[in-house]
Scaffold this motif. Structure first.
Motif, PDB file in Angstrom:
ATOM      1  N   SER A   1       4.233  -0.085  18.858  1.00  0.00           N
ATOM      2  CA  SER A   1       3.236  -0.523  17.880  1.00  0.00           C
ATOM      3  C   SER A   1       3.898  -1.527  16.943  1.00  0.00           C
ATOM      4  O   SER A   1       4.960  -1.240  16.380  1.00  0.00           O
ATOM      5  CB  SER A   1       2.738   0.671  17.061  1.00  0.00           C
ATOM      6  OG  SER A   1       2.114   0.187  15.882  1.00  0.00           O
ATOM      7  N   PRO A   2       3.268  -2.693  16.730  1.00  0.00           N
ATOM      8  CA  PRO A   2       3.882  -3.686  15.829  1.00  0.00           C
ATOM      9  C   PRO A   2       4.005  -3.180  14.392  1.00  0.00           C
ATOM     10  O   PRO A   2       4.840  -3.670  13.644  1.00  0.00           O
ATOM     11  CB  PRO A   2       2.922  -4.873  15.903  1.00  0.00           C
ATOM     12  CG  PRO A   2       2.156  -4.682  17.160  1.00  0.00           C
ATOM     13  CD  PRO A   2       2.060  -3.209  17.393  1.00  0.00           C
TER      14      PRO A   2
ATOM     15  N   ASN B   1       9.245  -1.247  15.648  1.00  0.00           N
ATOM     16  CA  ASN B   1       9.320  -2.706  15.505  1.00  0.00           C
ATOM     17  C   ASN B   1      10.417  -3.050  14.495  1.00  0.00           C
ATOM     18  O   ASN B   1      10.808  -2.202  13.685  1.00  0.00           O
ATOM     19  CB  ASN B   1       7.976  -3.260  15.019  1.00  0.00           C
ATOM     20  CG  ASN B   1       7.820  -4.761  15.327  1.00  0.00           C
ATOM     21  OD1 ASN B   1       8.689  -5.389  15.942  1.00  0.00           O
ATOM     22  ND2 ASN B   1       6.701  -5.327  14.909  1.00  0.00           N
TER      23      ASN B   1
ATOM     24  N   LYS C   1       7.745  -8.270  16.697  1.00  0.00           N
ATOM     25  CA  LYS C   1       6.568  -8.197  17.568  1.00  0.00           C
ATOM     26  C   LYS C   1       5.349  -8.377  16.664  1.00  0.00           C
ATOM     27  O   LYS C   1       5.229  -7.710  15.626  1.00  0.00           O
ATOM     28  CB  LYS C   1       6.520  -6.854  18.300  1.00  0.00           C
ATOM     29  CG  LYS C   1       5.241  -6.692  19.124  1.00  0.00           C
ATOM     30  CD  LYS C   1       5.266  -5.491  20.037  1.00  0.00           C
ATOM     31  CE  LYS C   1       3.868  -5.315  20.634  1.00  0.00           C
ATOM     32  NZ  LYS C   1       3.819  -4.433  21.779  1.00  0.00           N
TER      33      LYS C   1
ATOM     34  N   PRO D   1       1.711  -8.217  15.027  1.00  0.00           N
ATOM     35  CA  PRO D   1       0.527  -7.364  14.966  1.00  0.00           C
ATOM     36  C   PRO D   1      -0.746  -8.100  15.389  1.00  0.00           C
ATOM     37  O   PRO D   1      -1.731  -7.472  15.766  1.00  0.00           O
ATOM     38  CB  PRO D   1       0.428  -6.993  13.472  1.00  0.00           C
ATOM     39  CG  PRO D   1       1.771  -7.254  12.902  1.00  0.00           C
ATOM     40  CD  PRO D   1       2.334  -8.382  13.708  1.00  0.00           C
TER      41      PRO D   1
ATOM     42  N   THR E   1      -0.871 -10.804  17.810  1.00  0.00           N
ATOM     43  CA  THR E   1      -0.899 -11.165  19.232  1.00  0.00           C
ATOM     44  C   THR E   1      -0.366 -10.061  20.147  1.00  0.00           C
ATOM     45  O   THR E   1      -0.683 -10.040  21.331  1.00  0.00           O
ATOM     46  CB  THR E   1      -0.038 -12.427  19.482  1.00  0.00           C
ATOM     47  OG1 THR E   1       1.336 -12.096  19.216  1.00  0.00           O
ATOM     48  CG2 THR E   1      -0.448 -13.588  18.607  1.00  0.00           C
ATOM     49  N   GLY E   2       0.478  -9.197  19.613  1.00  0.00           N
ATOM     50  CA  GLY E   2       1.150  -8.211  20.468  1.00  0.00           C
ATOM     51  C   GLY E   2       2.318  -8.823  21.220  1.00  0.00           C
ATOM     52  O   GLY E   2       3.018  -8.145  21.978  1.00  0.00           O
TER      53      GLY E   2
ATOM     54  N   LYS F   1      -4.079 -15.727  22.934  1.00  0.00           N
ATOM     55  CA  LYS F   1      -3.291 -14.519  22.681  1.00  0.00           C
ATOM     56  C   LYS F   1      -3.696 -13.940  21.325  1.00  0.00           C
ATOM     57  O   LYS F   1      -2.867 -13.435  20.558  1.00  0.00           O
ATOM     58  CB  LYS F   1      -1.778 -14.801  22.747  1.00  0.00           C
ATOM     59  CG  LYS F   1      -1.319 -15.356  24.105  1.00  0.00           C
ATOM     60  CD  LYS F   1       0.190 -15.567  24.151  1.00  0.00           C
ATOM     61  CE  LYS F   1       0.635 -16.106  25.514  1.00  0.00           C
ATOM     62  NZ  LYS F   1       0.291 -17.513  25.778  1.00  0.00           N
TER      63      LYS F   1
ATOM     64  N   ASN G   1       7.530 -11.191  26.318  1.00  0.00           N
ATOM     65  CA  ASN G   1       6.076 -11.126  26.508  1.00  0.00           C
ATOM     66  C   ASN G   1       5.711 -10.532  27.871  1.00  0.00           C
ATOM     67  O   ASN G   1       4.744  -9.769  27.988  1.00  0.00           O
ATOM     68  CB  ASN G   1       5.457 -12.513  26.352  1.00  0.00           C
ATOM     69  CG  ASN G   1       5.443 -12.965  24.894  1.00  0.00           C
ATOM     70  OD1 ASN G   1       5.803 -12.199  23.996  1.00  0.00           O
ATOM     71  ND2 ASN G   1       5.024 -14.194  24.653  1.00  0.00           N
TER      72      ASN G   1
ATOM     73  N   ALA H   1       5.921  -7.011  27.632  1.00  0.00           N
ATOM     74  CA  ALA H   1       4.822  -6.481  26.803  1.00  0.00           C
ATOM     75  C   ALA H   1       3.499  -6.498  27.571  1.00  0.00           C
ATOM     76  O   ALA H   1       2.472  -6.062  27.038  1.00  0.00           O
ATOM     77  CB  ALA H   1       4.707  -7.298  25.520  1.00  0.00           C
TER      78      ALA H   1
END
Ligand code: SF4
Length: 576
Positions: A45-46, A51, A76, A78, A80-81, A413, A535, A538
């Motif tokens: 989780s950002p 993180n 990371k 929040p 765009t992830g 994104k 990415n 992710a």
């Protein structure tokens, strides 16, 4: 000896360590992205404890090289992830370098409902409670910190948006006058800082020293050549200096690429009212300074002082992207209202691009009519108050689009597009689609060759040559962000061959290296590969390197063009 400062918000410890092999030779964006990619679970989780927020000056920070004091923030995102780096001017970058700090890494999660501030001085690092700052905007926060720590420090803060962990929240950095007007704006990094319960970082440069340089004479000579190139190029010595980035309003409008009323047209009929020329005129009339540097060592000075109608300082000059986001994109042509919204964003700690887009999408969804400046200001105020509507808007344009059933949502994104319509500046469209950062003009600023004939010329309305253009610029930008240089040095770097050679010579002289131009370009490629790899882990795929479908379906007036670069070509951008 440079070091990394690790701040663990779970056990409230602060430790200093040397730079490991994995991070040696990196700074700025290169270092923030390497630490995030190495140490952060891409699926975390950002806004959770796994993180990490990394703040790092660039490789040339703390030296006498012009425009080299930028500071990068990474985590990371929040919003765009994906991995995120956003960089800022202000004093923090130069101060950190002079204190011998390569990066501050903020880890873990403070469990208690307490806020903290971090003091960073010469070999002294300290966390302390900061509950008295809770709920304050950046201006009030900085005022309070100034009275406690004096006027010599630099401050890094979050406003209400960061405390609320909103995905459009920024991190503010104070400028030379200790105003919180410089922001790592994009991707919601303020929410990451807020999730750590860290309200502020105080950077005290007392007893700091100019960053060590191995070959001082060679560095001095190269720095002189670099400064000369900046002073010779018309964009960095005249255009930006006199009119700021807002000089682009008339240029991009003329090109038919100024996104208007939520990307429904490329021309705004009232563009002149919000242009750089008008901004300069009213600044001079109100006896303000139209040429201001946001950090020590800036010789371009693209900023200025925005004065109110009584001739009192009100805010810094809004950037072109800010003027556009609150202006043409919302159908608004009132510069005073735009300056008020810019200052409010600085105070709440919000990305002006994301928030202006969120309001424009809300306008398309019928929340307020386009052109309603007072309505836009009301919506922005709701974000500061944290009302349910405000929290929706502060979560970014994509969330607003879903909330109000809007189809035309200009995001990649999940990050909102800046002030260049990708149908009429197609090189920027390639950058929006493929950058690991989401839609981000600074990641590969193809406006150069598409519109300004800088670094060559590529027809902005045609697909030919755009992928190669964006690719080269994305690599060069990753290098500039790693060096800690202001992106605007790219104009002379693209046009004056000796400017790039001077950058390479400065890196060699500072670190005692013998890199070639190809070596430093390979460093830019490496940074992009690190980010792309994060990415991929992710869960991002080629399907995420695309523009929203309306850009391929709706023709943009006045040129009646669509975005027509084939997906297969987009997928070749990172074939190094
Ligand atoms: S050119 Fe503008 S953005 Fe860059 S350092 Fe100077 S004032 Fe800041």
């Amino acid at each position: 000896m440079f070091k990394i400062i690790r701040v663990n918000m779970s056990d409230l410890s602060v430790k200093s360590e040397g730079i490991s092999e994995a991070y040696s030779g990196l700074g700025g964006r290169g270092l923030t992205s390497a630490i995030v990619a190495n140490e952060v679970d891409p699926l975390c989780s950002p806004i959770g404890p796994n993180n990490k927020l990394v703040i790092a000056p660039g490789l040339l920070g703390g030296t006498n090289c012009a425009n080299s004091g930028r500071v990068s923030a990474g985590a990371k995102s929040p919003l765009t992830g994906a991995i995120k780096e956003a960089n800022s001017g202000g004093q923090a970058g130069g101060y950190l370098s002079r204190l011998g700090i390569a990066a501050i890494v903020i880890e873990g999660h403070a469990e208690q409902e307490k806020l903290y501030k971090l003091y960073v001085g010469k070999d002294k690092y300290e966390l302390s409670e900061a509950n008295d700052l809770r709920g304050m905007g950046n201006y009030a926060t900085v005022d309070k910190l100034k009275s406690a720590f004096g006027e010599k420090a630099g401050f890094v803060t979050i406003g209400q948006a960061g405390e609320m962990k909103l995905a459009a929240a920024s991190i503010a950095f104070t400028d030379r006058e200790l105003r919180p007007t410089r922001h790592a704006g994009r991707g919601g990094l303020g929410a990451v800082m807020g999730s750590k319960n860290l309200k502020a970082i105080v950077i005290d440069p007392t007893d700091g020293e100019v960053a060590p340089v191995v070959d001082k004479e060679a560095f001095k000579a190269a720095a002189k050549r670099f400064a000369k190139a900046l002073q010779e190029h018309p964009v960095t010595s005249q255009g930006l200096t006199n009119y700021g980035t807002d000089i682009l309003i008339n240029i991009i409008n003329e090109a038919g690429a100024l996104p208007t009323r939520n990307f429904s047209s490329g021309r705004f009929e009232k563009a002149e009212n919000v242009s750089g020329e008008t901004l300069n005129k009213i600044t001079v009339e109100r006896k303000g300074n139209p040429s201001h540097g946001c950090m020590s060592g800036c010789i371009i000075r693209c900023s200025g002082d925005y004065m109110d109608k009584n001739g009192e300082y009100f805010s810094k000059w809004p950037e072109y992207e800010t003027v556009w986001a609150w202006g043409p994109n919302c159908g608004i042509d009132d510069l005073d209202a735009i300056a008020r919204m810019d200052r409010a964003c600085d105070d709440f700690g919000l990305d002006t691009i994301e928030t202006g887009n969120a309001v424009a999408v809300a306008m398309e969804g019928g929340v307020k009519p386009f052109g309603d400046a007072a309505g836009a200001e009301e919506l922005l105020a709701e974000i500061g108050r944290g009302t349910p509507m405000g929290r929706i808007l502060g979560s970014g344009a994509a969330v607003v689009g879903k909330t109000f059933g809007v189809r035309r949502v200009p995001v990649v994104k999940n990050q909102a597009m800046p002030a260049y319509d990708p149908r009429a500046v197609k090189g920027v469209g390639v950058t929006y689609a493929t950058s690991p950062m989401g839609a981000d003009h600074t990641a590969g600023y193809a406006v150069t060759a598409n519109i300004m004939n800088v670094g060559g010329s590529v027809d902005p309305l045609k697909a030919d040559g755009q992928v190669e253009l964006s690719k080269g610029l994305q690599v060069a930008t990753a290098l500039i962000d790693t060096a800690g240089l202001c992106l605007f040095v790219a104009f002379p770097v693209l046009d004056i061959p000796d400017a790039l050679t001077a950058v390479v010579d400065m890196l060699n002289a500072k670190y005692g290296l013998s890199l070639t131009t190809d070596d430093v370009m390979a460093l830019g490629q490496k940074v992009l590969q690190i980010e792309r790899d994060f990415n991929a882990r992710a869960g991002f795929t080629a399907a995420d390197d695309r523009l929203p479908e309306f850009f391929r379906q709706e023709k943009l007036p006045p040129h009646d063009v669509i975005f027509d670069i084939p997906d297969a070509e987009l997928d070749t951008v990172f074939n190094f």
